[in-house]
Design an enzyme around this catalytic site. Sequence first.
Site, mmCIF file in Angstrom:
data_model
loop_
_atom_site.group_PDB
_atom_site.id
_atom_site.type_symbol
_atom_site.label_atom_id
_atom_site.label_comp_id
_atom_site.label_asym_id
_atom_site.label_seq_id
_atom_site.Cartn_x
_atom_site.Cartn_y
_atom_site.Cartn_z
ATOM 1 N N GLU A 97 -31.157 41.267 69.339
ATOM 2 C CA GLU A 97 -31.198 42.672 69.752
ATOM 3 C C GLU A 97 -32.267 43.470 69.017
ATOM 4 O O GLU A 97 -32.913 44.340 69.603
ATOM 5 C CB GLU A 97 -29.822 43.323 69.551
ATOM 6 C CG GLU A 97 -28.758 42.884 70.568
ATOM 7 C CD GLU A 97 -28.036 41.603 70.168
ATOM 8 O OE1 GLU A 97 -28.363 41.033 69.112
ATOM 9 O OE2 GLU A 97 -27.141 41.170 70.927
ATOM 10 N N HIS B 129 -15.354 44.525 70.705
ATOM 11 C CA HIS B 129 -15.883 44.561 72.076
ATOM 12 C C HIS B 129 -15.248 45.679 72.904
ATOM 13 O O HIS B 129 -15.188 45.591 74.126
ATOM 14 C CB HIS B 129 -15.634 43.229 72.795
ATOM 15 C CG HIS B 129 -16.519 42.105 72.359
ATOM 16 N ND1 HIS B 129 -16.391 41.482 71.147
ATOM 17 C CD2 HIS B 129 -17.565 41.494 72.973
ATOM 18 C CE1 HIS B 129 -17.311 40.524 71.038
ATOM 19 N NE2 HIS B 129 -18.036 40.518 72.128
HETATM 20 C C1 LIG Z 1 -24.734 40.519 68.569
HETATM 21 C C2 LIG Z 1 -24.154 40.031 69.833
HETATM 22 N N1 LIG Z 1 -24.947 39.979 70.927
HETATM 23 C C3 LIG Z 1 -24.446 39.545 72.100
HETATM 24 C C4 LIG Z 1 -23.144 39.144 72.196
HETATM 25 C C5 LIG Z 1 -22.576 38.706 73.525
HETATM 26 N N2 LIG Z 1 -22.374 37.262 73.510
HETATM 27 C C6 LIG Z 1 -21.194 36.730 73.174
HETATM 28 S S1 LIG Z 1 -21.244 35.077 73.139
HETATM 29 C C7 LIG Z 1 -22.853 35.063 73.604
HETATM 30 C C8 LIG Z 1 -23.572 33.765 73.766
HETATM 31 C C9 LIG Z 1 -23.574 33.008 72.517
HETATM 32 O O1 LIG Z 1 -24.245 31.804 72.705
HETATM 33 P P1 LIG Z 1 -24.154 30.692 71.616
HETATM 34 O O2 LIG Z 1 -24.419 31.275 70.276
HETATM 35 O O3 LIG Z 1 -25.032 29.590 72.055
HETATM 36 O O4 LIG Z 1 -22.628 30.247 71.622
HETATM 37 P P2 LIG Z 1 -21.763 29.639 72.836
HETATM 38 O O5 LIG Z 1 -21.145 30.781 73.565
HETATM 39 O O6 LIG Z 1 -22.663 28.831 73.681
HETATM 40 O O7 LIG Z 1 -20.701 28.842 72.161
HETATM 41 C C10 LIG Z 1 -23.336 36.344 73.786
HETATM 42 C C11 LIG Z 1 -24.703 36.688 74.213
HETATM 43 C C12 LIG Z 1 -22.342 39.247 71.042
HETATM 44 N N3 LIG Z 1 -21.033 38.927 71.067
HETATM 45 N N4 LIG Z 1 -22.873 39.669 69.873
#
Ligand SMILES: Cc1ncc(C[n+]2csc(CCOP(=O)(O)OP(=O)(O)O)c2C)c(N)n1
Lengths: 324, 335
Positions: free
Chosen positions: B65, B133
């Site tokens: 971000e 959230h």
């Molecule tokens: C700072 C932040 N940005 C965006 C999100 C929204 N978000 C939650 S999970 C996710 C994807 C995470 O991907 P990854 O780290 O690869 O983990 P996975 O879900 O694949 O286990 C996002 C963008 C968040 N929770 N926190």
Amino acid sequence: MTFDCTVRSCTVSSLNPLRTYQTMVTMRIYEEAVGAAVETGEVHGEMHLGIGQEAVAAALAAALRPEDAIVSTHRPHLHALAHGVDPVAMLAELLERDGLSRGKGGHMHLFAPERNFMCTGIVGAGAPIAAGYALALRGTGAVAVAVAGDGAMNQGAVLETLNLAALWNLPMVFLVEDNGYGISVRREDASAGVLAERGGSFGIPGATCDGTDPQAVLDALEPAFARARGGEGPAVVVAEVYRFRGHYEGDADQYRSPEEKASWMGEDRDPVHRQRALLVAQGTDASDIEAAETAAAATVGGWLAAARALPMPDPARVREDVIA
Amino acid sequence: MSTSTKVAPFGSQIVAETLLEAMTEDERIIVLGEDVARLGGVFGATRKLHAQFGSERVLDTPISETAFIGAAIGAAQAGLRPVVELMFVDFLGVCFDQIVNQMAKHRYMSGGRVTVPLVLRTAVGCIGAAAQHSQVLSASFAHIPGLKVAFPASPGDLRGLLLTALADPDPVVFLEHKWLLKTRADSQPWHEDEPLAVEPVEFGRLRRLRDGGDITIVAAGYMVQLAYLAAQELAGEGIEAGVIDLRTLVPLDREGLVHEAASAPTLLVVDDDYADYGMSGEIIASIAEALGPEAPRMRRHAVDVPIPANKALEELVVPSPTSIAEAARAALGCG
Ligand SMILES: Cc1ncc(C[n+]2csc(CCOP(=O)(O)OP(=O)(O)O)c2C)c(N)n1
């Protein structure tokens, strides 16, 4: 209560395949039960499951000692089980009952201070906190694990922590569960370079392993943990996995093709089925395999009943715990 | 835009269609954020944009971000008009420096020579996902000089305020309440003639949605809808409650508020952001400063703790029509 996921055989560094299988089946059934609780409405918020990623957690269970710390992610349940977090209190918390956090935390916000376990719903936010645990644990032989998804590896907090961990020689393991996606965004559309090499310029070694094979994961984790325990500083381990469910329960998940899903989720690559196939190939008695499966189902069934028997959180306490 | 479709569009669709229209007209507009391109946004508010405009103008970003919101600032200064999405407002913490110290201050620090015409869209409010959230954090933006903050309460305003934001020369934080994104355009409890055909809605002018001689309820965003429902409930008991929609928190229509307050015997401010040092206090202080002893009796109903995970606990914390009606009765001394 803790989940006994002792999966080592007597030979250090090699997993007992049958015990490992039982652990993985237990983890899968646990997650399936949580998924079902979304359907029943016992969980009303977002829910991220670790189905498909059991081999990583099973290996982690073998690598961890009770005094180690883990800071997990929004997909935290299996890491918690691997570290011996009370499965009933956790399940109760997931079901929004009077569980680990009195119903205030919920699934992305699990805390088990008795196990130095926590997780966060803010992607990447866990790594600096794991560094703090490592700072406090330095010199004791204990290790702090920062779990991250592949997506989280692009968060400034994680990149900053790689530097800090190297600079301060912290006893840390960065465990990256690379399931190829951050929600809908493919790793190759979000991450430049090679994840395991992210720490390279800080002098942090990295390894990539097949995250569907618990022994392969343990083989990668062991040197990382040994290094950290021996005061030689942090390491990165990337486990290549696939998440079998949508990003969250209810995700339409149209961004991954049916072919891709089939290629990862078939019996030849599903970590649980793979482990079973290994047992069969090794000549394990069918009755022993079945007994492990039955035991796993009974264990989770018992936990679920115990969790559901716990009361709902006390509304009178809703405004407590903000500050002392 | 056609209003003849039988099924009213979702709020998220209205945002996407408004963006599509604006991007067609103004080539300087780009859209960037997590999951905005291929997926069309986790709430669907950027759907079809990538198919229409391609990866040059609609960019999926890494989960970084600070980097991509900072990049939106630079791009705005260099002549583009970025629309950048912070998926959930809760993630604000990650990138707050870019917002507080960069985006908000460049115009002032450059003596007016640099402008940052961007729109920061972000989803706010509680749909049941606990403490990290479910926040609104509107006051956190509104507190910072140099940011405008639009907070639509209805589908029509999703479009009308977004059109204004897109044309604004300054950074506009555009707060999209999740319930508004997830519900259909005809679901707000009052009648809006042609919600999809609206013109740009002027910033800094509140609107009165309901008259009421006993109490005036002031709110912003989706809370306006809940206040309206509460007013209908109160009407059944013979209590006449007026409902005011602020539309933008910055600029805040202080003149309009004072005018409304002058004729209201009692005033209740409802907010699903935190109470302390927040919007409710700001409004009450503004009215008290202007009216002094002539000010009506004023009360607030807002969130005072992190949002708990359990649904029943959540309902104790987040305002609902029932809790708003209760707060109104209490303010009137008939609780
Ligand atoms: C700072 C932040 N940005 C965006 C999100 C929204 N978000 C939650 S999970 C996710 C994807 C995470 O991907 P990854 O780290 O690869 O983990 P996975 O879900 O694949 O286990 C996002 C963008 C968040 N929770 N926190």
